[in-house]
Design a protein around this motif. Structure first.
Motif, short mmCIF file in Angstrom:
data_model
loop_
_atom_site.label_atom_id
_atom_site.label_comp_id
_atom_site.label_asym_id
_atom_site.label_seq_id
_atom_site.Cartn_x
_atom_site.Cartn_y
_atom_site.Cartn_z
N ARG A 184 31.27 -27.70 -22.46
CA ARG A 184 30.13 -27.84 -21.59
C ARG A 184 29.22 -28.98 -22.06
O ARG A 184 28.77 -29.80 -21.27
CB ARG A 184 29.33 -26.53 -21.61
CG ARG A 184 29.09 -25.94 -20.27
CD ARG A 184 28.42 -24.60 -20.44
NE ARG A 184 29.37 -23.52 -20.42
CZ ARG A 184 29.09 -22.29 -20.86
NH1 ARG A 184 27.92 -22.01 -21.35
NH2 ARG A 184 29.99 -21.35 -20.78
N ARG A 185 28.97 -29.03 -23.37
CA ARG A 185 28.09 -30.07 -23.91
C ARG A 185 28.70 -31.44 -23.69
O ARG A 185 28.02 -32.38 -23.32
CB ARG A 185 27.87 -29.83 -25.41
CG ARG A 185 27.14 -28.54 -25.70
CD ARG A 185 25.92 -28.75 -26.60
NE ARG A 185 25.02 -27.62 -26.48
CZ ARG A 185 25.19 -26.46 -27.11
NH1 ARG A 185 26.22 -26.30 -27.94
NH2 ARG A 185 24.35 -25.46 -26.94
N ALA B 102 31.46 -24.02 -16.74
CA ALA B 102 30.23 -23.23 -16.72
C ALA B 102 30.48 -21.74 -16.54
O ALA B 102 29.61 -20.92 -16.81
CB ALA B 102 29.31 -23.73 -15.61
N ARG C 20 34.25 -23.22 -25.35
CA ARG C 20 33.77 -23.49 -24.00
C ARG C 20 32.38 -24.12 -24.02
O ARG C 20 32.07 -24.98 -23.20
CB ARG C 20 33.74 -22.20 -23.19
CG ARG C 20 35.14 -21.63 -22.92
CD ARG C 20 35.08 -20.44 -22.01
NE ARG C 20 34.57 -20.77 -20.70
CZ ARG C 20 35.31 -21.25 -19.71
NH1 ARG C 20 36.61 -21.43 -19.90
NH2 ARG C 20 34.78 -21.55 -18.55
N LYS C 21 31.55 -23.70 -24.97
CA LYS C 21 30.23 -24.30 -25.06
C LYS C 21 30.32 -25.77 -25.45
O LYS C 21 29.58 -26.61 -24.94
CB LYS C 21 29.36 -23.53 -26.06
CG LYS C 21 28.78 -22.29 -25.45
CD LYS C 21 27.64 -21.72 -26.27
CE LYS C 21 27.05 -20.53 -25.53
NZ LYS C 21 26.17 -19.74 -26.38
#
Lengths: 302, 333, 282
Positions: free
Chosen positions: C275-276, C259, C271-272
């Motif tokens: 995160r998902r 995060a 990174r996204k």
């Protein structure tokens, strides 16, 4: 974030140097001076006090000398406030009465502060069960009507003089102060500097004396001027009922009582002490207002 | 033409201590559907910029002393308060930092959303409420229909910020200004809120100004970035360009001062701190405002005497310094 | 001697929830800290990370006995702190100090810088008035604060300078352990780096042991040898910093790391996606 805060945060100079130069009290004083009403009230208040102190010393008239030929005179050069039914000079007597009224007022206010600060500080500082108990007791006292209680206190004490008046007037009016101080102490206790002091091993009395009480000072100064009018009015009321200071000494309330019989023919006798009381009370209220604005960090200047 | 064009904006505060040049001649534009990130430390003027666009600063002490703010071809600086009321919330909406104080604690969130909807759109109560439920669903509030009549204190910080966002987007504004929208939130929640803002912008083709002190937040969410220092924009470029080739010594220093999450030697390393602190904006230096803290400004430099102009170093990469990184390297080699 | 300077085991802090009109009665407990154990060897730093409400500050206060723990043991330099009372505890407080987050609330506004830094010495009756004044000068110099401003009040200084005053106060008694409770989270990035460097330098020069509490994972990494991740009153992961950051074992740590926004747009997509993926599994 307020605009003034934004503006404040923009100020900054060399690394390490103070970003502003000021002291808390000086800042407050400057803010107070900007409040015209409060400044005027402060000056009038001071003038009244000075008059009360100085007038009886300089006056050519003996305030207690009874001289019937002079009775019921209106204001004149030799008697600026006129004379009363016994021919006594009201200018001198009103100043003397002011000494008693203001003296009792301040005496009772100091007493209120002492009791209130001790009670509130203990309650807030110790906390827990003691705090709970002390506050419930306060709740019970809260319902007491202030003046009847003062009358009762005078009756129990038996004699009426300056000091018994102070006791009677303060005994049932320290509840608000105690509550305010307790609230302040509880809020201040949560500050990290108090925690830091504990972490260093500072003893409890030093925490109370050095870190908590000095930070309640602003509130206490305001409280003085908030309590003063109530006490002065209370004293005047008691004296007006004839329960106050004994003749020939007189407070403003007692003087007003003297003027009651002849208020149609000679209204100045009742008007002068009443005006004095009203002016003083009004000034105290204005001063309290000004102090509150000056000492509240939220009313930072723009 | 850009949706929002700000030219030579100067917002000053007339205070007792003196004239504070909070925003002192900034230019930028925001394209439709794009996000402009404005980064800076406290006191750099980034929030004042946002509040100037919304004309939400109290006057006095604040005043827009010069410059123009054109929104969709319309000049905002000369609008009356009444005309502004129709722009705010309807055309330009704002999300503030603290979700705890942005909502009225005595009204249900449904009432607060419906209020905005009815103020700007011609809706009856029933359809406004239906629309409110849709909005809450869109910002990711579970069981939206049941929660419409809850008071703000029943929501966590992150959920409250979602409600605030729902209110902001209620009337389909074309520009959303988010002032430190995630600063008060925990990092896991921050990530969610940023993703939400990004999704909403894309779906609604909305432009966004994201104001933050956090370099990471702009890197993740902004298309273009403006770096502010002491009331001025010192560097502006696309996010990729700015983070890959920072030119201004301040931008470089800020990035170097940040501890790196992935640095395996972080424990041993000292951080590259920037000495000193920003100048006083009551009497800012006539020279480059960063000169006193700049590693490259020598005493014989012109930049310690007169301010460097904002210039376009590469297409789309603007910088206000006499010592951009690329020119330094050219000199060194 | 291999005993750690600070050893906390099975620490619990429960706050009673009280209700009642005239007399309070306890209707339940908030388990702010619920069985936390860690050790810090002398000269090292333990980084305690977690989000708001995770119980990290409460843990620190309980370790320092600023708050009496409900249960558990706190051993400091071989002594059990939870059993100490009054004067004994007071004497031991010289060895362990604390630096706070908010440089505006941690300094008494009615005391001068000099009095604030001298207070610990005065409290323990160390030195004379004159020697204390000299000591204050030395301490302020040590933390990079100009001793010329000793007679000024804290509100005249910026956040970074105030934080230096707070650090000087913590150093006054020459402690072994300093708890740093979010010492830089109220500061701007450029000032934050100055203070972190100062803390690092002081640790090296004075051999200090730190319990470093923060929510910023990058800051904690730059300060710590070992890491403990707290979540809802318990430590969910603990280990050498290197290992926790590169190969986190708990899902919560992984989510926390993913995060963090990183100032590198190139890695944003990656990174996204991470995160998902995590959001789907947790």
């Amino acid at each position: 974030m307020s605009a003034t805060e934004i503006a404040g945060r923009m100020a900054g100079v060399e690394a390490g140097a103070p970003i502003r130069q000021s002291s808390l009290w000086q800042d407050a004083w400057r803010r107070y001076l900007r409040n015209r009403g409060a400044v005027a009230a402060g000056i009038v208040f001071l003038l009244i006090v000075v008059w009360c102190v100085v007038a009886p010393i300089l006056s050519p008239h003996d305030p207690n000398r009874i001289y019937f030929p002079d009775a019921y005179q209106g204001p004149s050069w030799s008697h600026p406030f006129g004379t009363d039914q016994f021919g006594r000079d009201l200018f001198t007597r009103a100043a003397l009465g002011g000494r008693i009224s203001i003296g009792i007022g301040f005496g009772a206010t100091v007493a209120i502060l002492l009791i209130g600060v001790v009670y509130g500080a203990v309650s807030g500082f110790v906390g827990g069960k003691l705090d709970n108990g002390l506050m419930r007791f306060l709740d019970a006292l809260y319902g007491l009507p202030y003046l009847p209680f003062a009358i009762l206190a005078l009756a129990i004490i038996g004699t009426v003089n300056f000091w018994t008046m102070v006791v009677a007037l303060s005994i049932a009016s320290w509840f608000i102060t105690a509550r305010v101080v307790r609230g302040q102490i509880i809020t201040l206790k949560e500050n990290d500097y108090v925690r830091a002091a504990k972490a260093v091993g500072v003893r409890w009395y030093a925490i109370l004396g050095r870190h908590l009480l000095p930070n309640t000072l602003g509130v206490l100064v305001i409280t003085i001027f908030l309590e003063l009018p109530g006490v002065i009015l209370g004293e005047a009321f008691l004296s007006f009922l004839g329960l106050g200071i004994n003749p020939p000494d007189a407070s403003w309330g007692a003087m007003a009582q003297d003027g009651r019989d002849a208020y149609r023919a000679h209204p100045h006798i009742i008007i002068i002490p009443s005006l004095a009381i009203a002016t003083l009370v009004l000034c105290a209220n204005f001063i309290a207002d000004g102090l509150r604005d000056a000492l509240d960090p939220r009313t930072r200047e723009t | 033409m850009a949706l929002l064009e700000v030219t030579d904006l100067r917002t000053h505060f007339f205070t007792r201590a003196g004239l504070v040049r909070a925003v002192d001649g900034i230019d930028f534009s925001v394209e439709k559907g794009k996000t402009l990130g404005i980064v800076g430390e406290s006191g750099s003027g980034k929030s004042v910029t946002a509040l100037s666009i919304m004309r939400l600063l109290p006057t006095p002490p604040a005043q827009i002393v010069s410059g123009s703010i054109r929104f969709d071809g319309r000049e905002l600086t000369t609008l009356s308060e009444r005309q502004l009321e129709d722009v705010r919330g309807r055309q330009i909406a704002m999300v503030f930092q603290d979700p705890m104080t942005a909502l009225n604690p005595t009204l249900t969130i449904g009432t607060q959303i419906v209020e905005v909807l009815q103020r700007h759109l011609d809706l009856d109560r029933h359809s406004a409420r239906r629309r409110a439920v849709g909005l809450l669903e869109e910002v990711g509030i579970p069981r939206a229909a049941d929660r419409l009549d809850d008071y703000p204190h029943r929501f966590s910080g992150g959920m409250r910020q979602r409600v605030v966002i729902a209110i902001a987007i209620a009337c389909e504004p074309r520009l959303l200004i988010a002032d430190e929208p995630t600063t008060a939130l925990d990092v896991t929640v921050q990530a969610q809120v940023l993703d939400l803002l990004d999704d909403l912008r894309r779906e609604r083709d909305m432009a966004m100004i994201l104001i933050t002190h956090n370099m990471g937040v702009v890197a993740e969410s902004a298309d273009d970035v403006a770096v502010m220092y002491a009331g001025q924009i010192v560097e502006q470029a696309s996010a990729h360009e700015l983070f890959r080739n920072p030119e201004h010594p301040y931008t470089e220093a800020l990035l170097a001062a940040l501890p790196d999450l992935d640095d395996t030697r972080a424990r041993e390393r000292r951080l590259a701190a920037i000495p000193g602190r920003p100048p006083d904006l009551i009497d800012p230096p006539a020279a480059c405002r960063f000169a006193a803290r700049c590693a490259y400004a020598g005493c014989a430099d012109s930049c310690t005497v007169e301010p460097p102009a904002l210039r376009e170093l590469r297409p789309g990469h603007w910088v206000r310094t006499a010592h951009p990184a690329s020119e330094r390297e050219a000199v060194a080699t | 001697m291999n005993e750690p300077l600070l050893a906390v085991s099975n620490l619990k802090v429960h706050f009673p929830i009280r209700h009642g009109l005239l007399f309070d009665r306890t209707v339940g407990h908030v388990k702010a800290v619920d069985g936390v154990s860690f050790e810090i060897p002398e000269g090292q730093t333990l980084g305690l990370v977690g989000e708001s409400g995770s119980g990290k500050s409460t843990t620190a206060y309980a370790a320092l006995q600023l708050l009496r723990p409900t249960a558990g043991s706190v051993r400091f330099a071989g002594r059990e702190l939870t059993e100490l009372r009054g004067e004994q505890l007071r004497r031991l407080r010289r060895e362990m100090q604390i630096v706070f987050q908010d440089p505006y609330a941690s300094l008494n506004p009615r005391m001068t810088v000099g009095r604030i830094v001298a207070e610990p010495l005065q409290t323990h009756g160390i030195g004379t008035r004159r020697s204390r004044r000299a000591a204050v000068g030395t301490l302020l110099e040590l933390v990079g604060f100009d001793p010329a401003y000793t007679n000024r009040y804290p509100h005249e200084f910026s956040g970074g300078q105030r934080q230096r005053i707070g650090i000087a106060r913590a150093l006054a008694l020459n402690p072994k352990l300093i708890v740093c409770d979010e010492p830089v989270s109220a500061l701007d990035v450029s000032i934050q780096a100055q203070i972190l460097n100062l803390l690092k330098d002081l640790q090296r020069e004075l051999g200090l042991t730190y319990l470093f509490i923060a929510h910023d994972l990058a800051v904690v990494r730059s300060m710590s040898d070992t890491i403990a991740v707290m979540h809802e009153g318990v430590i969910v992961e603990q280990g050498p910093a290197e290992r926790v950051y590169t190969r986190p074992e708990s899902d919560y740590t992984r989510a926390l790391l993913a995060a963090v926004p990183v100032p590198d747009p190139e890695r944003m997509q990656e990174r996204k996606a991470e995160r998902r993926r995590l959001a789907a599994t947790v």
